[in-house]
Design an enzyme around this catalytic site. Structure first.
Site, PDB file in Angstrom:
ATOM      1  N   CYS A  30     -64.651 -44.592 -18.703  1.00 38.67           N
ATOM      2  CA  CYS A  30     -63.811 -43.422 -18.948  1.00 38.67           C
ATOM      3  C   CYS A  30     -64.278 -42.315 -18.015  1.00 38.67           C
ATOM      4  O   CYS A  30     -65.453 -41.899 -18.082  1.00 38.67           O
ATOM      5  CB  CYS A  30     -63.967 -42.994 -20.406  1.00 38.67           C
ATOM      6  N   ASP A  73     -63.870 -46.582 -23.818  1.00 34.78           N
ATOM      7  CA  ASP A  73     -62.923 -45.610 -23.259  1.00 34.78           C
ATOM      8  C   ASP A  73     -62.203 -44.966 -24.430  1.00 34.78           C
ATOM      9  O   ASP A  73     -62.323 -45.412 -25.580  1.00 34.78           O
ATOM     10  CB  ASP A  73     -61.912 -46.317 -22.336  1.00 34.78           C
ATOM     11  N   SER A  74     -61.404 -43.931 -24.132  1.00 34.06           N
ATOM     12  CA  SER A  74     -60.593 -43.304 -25.174  1.00 34.06           C
ATOM     13  C   SER A  74     -59.518 -44.258 -25.688  1.00 34.06           C
ATOM     14  O   SER A  74     -59.020 -44.089 -26.790  1.00 34.06           O
ATOM     15  CB  SER A  74     -59.926 -42.053 -24.611  1.00 34.06           C
ATOM     16  N   GLU A  85     -50.257 -44.893 -21.900  1.00 31.13           N
ATOM     17  CA  GLU A  85     -50.507 -45.420 -23.256  1.00 31.13           C
ATOM     18  C   GLU A  85     -49.192 -45.836 -23.920  1.00 31.13           C
ATOM     19  O   GLU A  85     -49.175 -46.667 -24.815  1.00 31.13           O
ATOM     20  CB  GLU A  85     -51.229 -44.386 -24.125  1.00 31.13           C
ATOM     21  N   THR A 119     -63.360 -39.232 -18.032  1.00 32.41           N
ATOM     22  CA  THR A 119     -63.547 -37.976 -18.762  1.00 32.41           C
ATOM     23  C   THR A 119     -64.930 -37.908 -19.413  1.00 32.41           C
ATOM     24  O   THR A 119     -65.600 -36.879 -19.351  1.00 32.41           O
ATOM     25  CB  THR A 119     -62.427 -37.839 -19.826  1.00 32.41           C
ATOM     26  N   CYS A 178     -59.428 -41.449 -13.156  1.00 37.66           N
ATOM     27  CA  CYS A 178     -59.291 -41.742 -14.586  1.00 37.66           C
ATOM     28  C   CYS A 178     -58.982 -43.232 -14.688  1.00 37.66           C
ATOM     29  O   CYS A 178     -58.161 -43.750 -13.919  1.00 37.66           O
ATOM     30  CB  CYS A 178     -58.144 -40.912 -15.153  1.00 37.66           C
ATOM     31  N   THR A 179     -59.623 -43.908 -15.621  1.00 39.99           N
ATOM     32  CA  THR A 179     -59.483 -45.364 -15.673  1.00 39.99           C
ATOM     33  C   THR A 179     -58.095 -45.825 -16.141  1.00 39.99           C
ATOM     34  O   THR A 179     -57.789 -47.011 -16.075  1.00 39.99           O
ATOM     35  CB  THR A 179     -60.565 -45.991 -16.564  1.00 39.99           C
ATOM     36  N   HIS A 180     -57.264 -44.888 -16.613  1.00 40.27           N
ATOM     37  CA  HIS A 180     -55.880 -45.255 -16.909  1.00 40.27           C
ATOM     38  C   HIS A 180     -55.042 -45.385 -15.620  1.00 40.27           C
ATOM     39  O   HIS A 180     -54.020 -46.052 -15.611  1.00 40.27           O
ATOM     40  CB  HIS A 180     -55.208 -44.193 -17.790  1.00 40.27           C
TER      41      HIS A 180
HETATM   42  N1  DGL Z   1     -59.323 -43.182 -19.318  1.00 42.66           N
HETATM   43  C1  DGL Z   1     -60.037 -41.974 -19.501  1.00 42.66           C
HETATM   44  C2  DGL Z   1     -60.500 -41.370 -18.232  1.00 42.66           C
HETATM   45  O1  DGL Z   1     -60.872 -42.142 -17.383  1.00 42.66           O
HETATM   46  C3  DGL Z   1     -59.548 -41.049 -20.574  1.00 42.66           C
HETATM   47  C4  DGL Z   1     -58.207 -40.481 -20.429  1.00 42.66           C
HETATM   48  C5  DGL Z   1     -57.830 -39.687 -21.646  1.00 42.66           C
HETATM   49  O2  DGL Z   1     -58.088 -40.141 -22.760  1.00 42.66           O
HETATM   50  O3  DGL Z   1     -57.299 -38.593 -21.453  1.00 42.66           O
HETATM   51  O4  DGL Z   1     -60.565 -40.193 -18.036  1.00 42.66           O
END
Ligand code: DGL
Length: 271
Positions: free
Chosen positions: A73, A10-11, A152, A75, A186-188
């Site tokens: 991720c 992931d990012s 984050e 994205t 989004c996984t966040h």
């Molecule tokens: N967690 C990621 C996602 O699912 C990336 C979010 C990001 O870095 O902007 O999209």
């Protein structure tokens, strides 16, 4: 039987919510997690930049002998999955299709909302997958660019006035459209589940990107006879492209378990 590890990336920290699901659903498998913390957030970047980053992330993970990769991720899954699958000779699972399948199983009136990063919403990938699976579903998409930086920075707990204010501004208009299911694309975002549920109310079912990918991977490994046969808890190893201290501090919260191994730094520009 195959004891090789599964790569997950992931990012940043968000993919750990998917890693948590992998730990629950495939507890014996070894996982190698890479978080590109030096370049997070990915969500506002162009398709070209995202593909460049994703290729580097995959090249780094492939420096290990892996049997599969999970793109934890949204994205990267929405913008680069097909290219990464075409370029690599191992199974690569993204979050979009499995999450959409789950949302369609859950929705009562085929009124589904999607929140995700700008790049994911711009790609139209979730919408396209939902319509491919059910042409009658009504979809409302909304980018929430402030969510990832806030998560984050640890601002994800219910009662935190910053996240509550931002979330209300994004989500109240979406709630008022009458959706009955909301994809956290989004996984966040699963870290914001309580905050989001508080605003959307009990009538709106939340579906998290990440969890369904773990089931998808399990199906794939089982079909290919790639599950480990070892009767022990799998190892979890972490790599990040920026300060390991910051990562370790928050990672155990995301994972809901203590880290047994220290995170290691990787110079992602070398890949
Ligand atoms: N967690 C990621 C996602 O699912 C990336 C979010 C990001 O870095 O902007 O999209």
């Amino acid at each position: 039987m195959d004891t090789r590890a599964i790569g997950v990336f992931d990012s940043g920290l968000g993919g750990l919510t998917a890693a948590r699901s992998l730990r629950q659903i495939l507890p014996r498998e070894n996982l190698i997690y890479f978080g590109d913390t030096a370049r997070v957030p990915y969500g506002g970047r162009s398709r070209e930049t995202l593909l460049k980053y994703a290729r580097q992330d995959v090249r780094f993970l492939r420096s290990f002998d892996l049997k599969a990769i999970v793109i934890a991720c949204g994205t990267v899954s929405t913008t680069s999955l097909d290219t990464l699958q075409a370029e690599n000779d191992l199974p690569i699972v993204g979050v979009v299709e499995p999450t959409c399948r789950r949302a369609l199983a859950v929705t009562r009136e085929k009124r589904v909302g999607l929140i995700a990063t700008q790049a994911s919403v711009r790609s139209g990938a979730y919408e396209a997958a939902l319509h491919r699976l059910d042409p009658e579903v009504e979809v409302r998409c909304l980018a929430c660019p402030l969510f990832v930086p806030l998560v984050e920075n640890g601002r994800f707990r219910p009662g935190d006035t910053v996240i509550e204010t931002v979330a209300r501004e994004y989500l109240e208009p979406l709630r008022d459209t009458g959706i009955d299911t909301l994809i956290l694309g989004c996984t966040h975002y699963p870290l914001l589940e309580e905050v989001i549920a508080g605003i959307m109310g009990p009538e709106v079912a939340l579906v998290s990107a990440g969890e369904e990918s773990a089931f998808e991977l399990k199906r794939l490994l089982t079909a290919g006879d790639l599950r480990t046969g070892e009767d022990r808890e799998g190892e979890l190893t972490f790599y990040v492209s920026d300060r390991t201290e910051d990562f370790e501090r928050v990672a155990s919260v995301f994972l809901q378990e203590d880290l047994r191994h220290a995170a290691q730094w990787v110079d992602i520009d070398r890949y």
